[in-house]
Design an enzyme around this catalytic site. Structure first.
Site, PDB file in Angstrom:
ATOM      1  N   ASP A  50      61.782  85.379  73.151  1.00 22.97           N
ATOM      2  CA  ASP A  50      60.515  85.827  72.567  1.00 22.97           C
ATOM      3  C   ASP A  50      59.607  84.624  72.302  1.00 22.97           C
ATOM      4  OD1 ASP A  50      58.441  86.892  71.131  1.00 22.97           O
ATOM      5  OD2 ASP A  50      59.656  87.527  69.417  1.00 22.97           O
ATOM      6  N   GLU A 129      60.314  52.467  69.912  1.00 25.92           N
ATOM      7  CA  GLU A 129      61.109  51.898  68.817  1.00 25.92           C
ATOM      8  C   GLU A 129      60.926  52.814  67.600  1.00 25.92           C
ATOM      9  OE1 GLU A 129      59.725  47.935  68.171  1.00 25.92           O
ATOM     10  OE2 GLU A 129      60.122  47.275  70.229  1.00 25.92           O
ATOM     11  N   GLU A 131      61.492  54.288  64.139  1.00 26.72           N
ATOM     12  CA  GLU A 131      62.032  53.959  62.824  1.00 26.72           C
ATOM     13  C   GLU A 131      62.261  55.241  62.022  1.00 26.72           C
ATOM     14  OE1 GLU A 131      59.550  49.725  62.588  1.00 26.72           O
ATOM     15  OE2 GLU A 131      58.927  51.453  61.390  1.00 26.72           O
ATOM     16  N   GLU A 211      65.353  48.062  58.607  1.00 25.96           N
ATOM     17  CA  GLU A 211      63.930  47.746  58.727  1.00 25.96           C
ATOM     18  C   GLU A 211      63.395  47.202  57.411  1.00 25.96           C
ATOM     19  OE1 GLU A 211      61.165  47.204  60.054  1.00 25.96           O
ATOM     20  OE2 GLU A 211      61.723  47.354  62.163  1.00 25.96           O
ATOM     21  N   GLU A 219      66.045  51.152  62.124  1.00 31.76           N
ATOM     22  CA  GLU A 219      65.518  51.256  63.489  1.00 31.76           C
ATOM     23  C   GLU A 219      66.669  51.142  64.468  1.00 31.76           C
ATOM     24  OE1 GLU A 219      61.968  49.010  64.485  1.00 31.76           O
ATOM     25  OE2 GLU A 219      62.848  48.431  66.426  1.00 31.76           O
ATOM     26  N   HIS A 268      56.599  51.844  67.671  1.00 30.09           N
ATOM     27  CA  HIS A 268      55.979  50.998  68.679  1.00 30.09           C
ATOM     28  C   HIS A 268      56.475  51.460  70.056  1.00 30.09           C
ATOM     29  CE1 HIS A 268      56.196  47.819  65.269  1.00 30.09           C
ATOM     30  NE2 HIS A 268      55.205  48.669  65.077  1.00 30.09           N
ATOM     31  N   ARG A 338      50.298  41.167  65.294  1.00 26.36           N
ATOM     32  CA  ARG A 338      50.914  42.478  65.136  1.00 26.36           C
ATOM     33  C   ARG A 338      50.030  43.478  64.403  1.00 26.36           C
ATOM     34  NH1 ARG A 338      56.800  42.311  66.005  1.00 26.36           N
ATOM     35  NH2 ARG A 338      57.248  40.287  66.945  1.00 26.36           N
ATOM     36  N   GLU A 357      52.877  46.878  74.489  1.00 25.69           N
ATOM     37  CA  GLU A 357      53.456  47.498  73.305  1.00 25.69           C
ATOM     38  C   GLU A 357      52.333  48.130  72.491  1.00 25.69           C
ATOM     39  OE1 GLU A 357      56.216  46.351  69.409  1.00 25.69           O
ATOM     40  OE2 GLU A 357      54.987  44.820  70.383  1.00 25.69           O
ATOM     41  N   ARG A 359      51.287  49.822  69.392  1.00 27.76           N
ATOM     42  CA  ARG A 359      51.920  49.766  68.083  1.00 27.76           C
ATOM     43  C   ARG A 359      51.455  50.858  67.120  1.00 27.76           C
ATOM     44  NH1 ARG A 359      54.607  45.282  66.834  1.00 27.76           N
ATOM     45  NH2 ARG A 359      54.005  45.299  64.642  1.00 27.76           N
TER      46      ARG A 359
END
Length: 469
Positions: A50, A129, A131, A211, A219, A268, A338, A357, A359
């Site tokens: 359904d 990655e 977390e 972390e 992580e 990330h 970062r 990457e 982030r």
């Protein structure tokens, strides 16, 4: 591949087949059938269910749907008592047998097909990655006249004075959980059990660690994989992490910001595009990247605010994405900074390791849709040769207000992200990857079920601020 399925059934003594698929929002759904119900025709005819009971899917007057199992996804469930084979399925219309537009896995399949159709590349590798927090106790309530939440952890620094008969201390201070050894880190064995269980279902893991935040933030990193496969793996990842914790008398959340005054939970996400076994992002441009990589960055940065509607799809996501708090909200790129939305990792000089990457994303997302949106933004950048501008290699906190004003920012709320998606989604419609129906339903569902309900509710902190006015 069906031969492999029936071989597993025979070798493992399988009694039950569990069929799984993702609802529109991003939660795994399942139902089980006796193994006798599975035969060769099942991989074409599928199993009925359904669709009107699944969030964001069919209306009640057109509720019948089929889930057609993918034999490539056959895995023995590591938790069920009875030997159970799990098959992830694709959703199709029972009348036309057309793939269902709102099936997130179908969107990921079409994203991979679109990549190949462009001749830019043939494989998009994704490495998230993800977390998460490991908690000991979680309680919450929302009602007409009250609202509250409570989380607790043996690691929580707020418990440093609690009578634990005895309290042995060793609780990570705020923002100091990266990464002390035991006894400060109390979840090494639990994370290792999670890692080994992931490997038992065929998922390659690169590392596990504590972390930054107090209270059990963790992580575990999966090795990169093609987009659709990683979408499947992210669902297995969440399922395994939660069930290993549950078995140990604990609970896990992928909620981006469950704690005040400490780091939130991100995901990330690494992206690289390959063609005929060769990486396309390595070259002689900035940080060892290629023109294609630079254009991909340009596309992601241009469409980031709209992409966030899928990569950061909860109201809670924006408790993490706050400017000025080391969050990756600056729509710029860098090899080191970062706080930039896109970083170019410099851990290896190998061309095969060259990747982007992104982030900004967090693990509350629906991986199939989030990874597809990221890829579509990157491809739009490559196809249109979008210049990403200069890198942001300065300390963001040392910039003048004038310099900061020139750097665009990620959305400040889910509503902003949804508005951006409403204005900017043509790049997602290419190749019929995201259909207009999907975009419209995503906007409608998020607005009616998440944004507006939160707007209508008073917040406990408002009583602290305003009750005596």
């Amino acid at each position: 591949m069906t031969e492999k399925v029936f071989k597993i059934i025979e070798e493992k003594g399988v009694k039950v087949v569990d069929l799984r698929f993702l609802d529109f929002v991003g939660i795994w759904q399942h139902f089980s059938v006796p193994v006798s119900e599975l035969d060769e025709s099942s991989f074409e005819d599928g199993f009925g269910f359904d669709g009107s009971s699944i969030r964001g899917w069919q209306p009640i007057h057109a509720s019948d749907m089929l889930v057609v199992p993918d034999p490539d996804t056959a895995v023995i469930d590591p938790f069920f008592k009875v030997p159970t084979l799990v098959l992830i399925g694709n959703i199709v219309d029972p009348v036309t047998y057309e793939p269902y537009t709102r099936d997130p896995r179908n969107i990921a399949r079409k994203a991979e097909e679109y990549l190949k159709s462009t001749s830019i590349g043939d494989t998009a590798f994704i490495g998230p990655e993800a977390e998460f927090f490991i908690f000991d106790d979680v309680r919450f309530e929302t009602a007409t006249n009250r609202a509250s939440y409570f989380v607790d952890s043996i690691e929580g620094i707020w418990n440093s004075a609690r009578d634990e008969g005895p309290n042995l201390a060793n609780k990570p201070r705020h923002k100091e959980g990266y990464f002390p050894v035991p006894p400060m880190d109390k979840f090494q064995d639990l994370r290792t059990e999670m890692l080994l269980t992931l490997e038992s279902v065929g998922i390659d893991v690169e590392c596990q660690h504590h972390e930054v935040a107090t209270a059990g933030q963790a992580e575990i990193d999966m090795r990169f994989a093609p987009l659709l496969k990683m979408g499947d793996q992210l669902m297995w990842f969440k399922y395994i992490i939660k069930n290993v914790a549950h078995r140990a008398g604990r609970t896990v959340t992928f909620m981006p910001k469950p704690l005040f005054e400490d780091n939130g939970t991100g995901m990330h996400t690494h992206l690289s595009i390959w063609k005929e076994g060769q990486p396309l992002f390595a070259g002689n441009k900035y940080a060892g990247t290629s023109d294609i990589a630079m254009y991909a960055i340009g596309g992601i940065l241009k469409h980031c605010r709209a992409v966030c509607a899928f990569t950061n799809p909860t109201t809670n996501s924006y408790k993490r994405l706050v400017p000025g708090f080391e969050a990756p909200v600056n729509l710029a790129y860098s090899s080191q900074n970062r706080s930039a939305a896109i970083r170019i990792p410099m851990y290896s000089s190998s061309p095969k390791a060259k990747r982007l990457e992104f982030r900004t994303p967090d693990p509350s997302c629906n991986g199939y849709m989030a990874f597809s949106a990221i890829l579509m933004a990157a491809l739009d950048g490559i196809e249109n040769k979008i210049d990403p501008g200069d890198p942001l290699d300065k300390d963001i906190y040392g910039l003048s207000p004038e310099e900061l004003a020139d750097i665009p920012s990620a959305p400040g709320s889910l509503e902003e992200a949804i508005d951006a998606l409403s204005e900017d989604h043509d790049f997602l419609l290419k190749g019929d990857v995201f259909t207009q129906d999907v975009i419209d339903m995503w906007i409608k569902y998020k607005t009616e079920n998440e944004i507006n309900p939160l707007k209508l509710r008073p917040h406990p902190h408002e009583f602290f601020l305003y009750f005596d006015i």
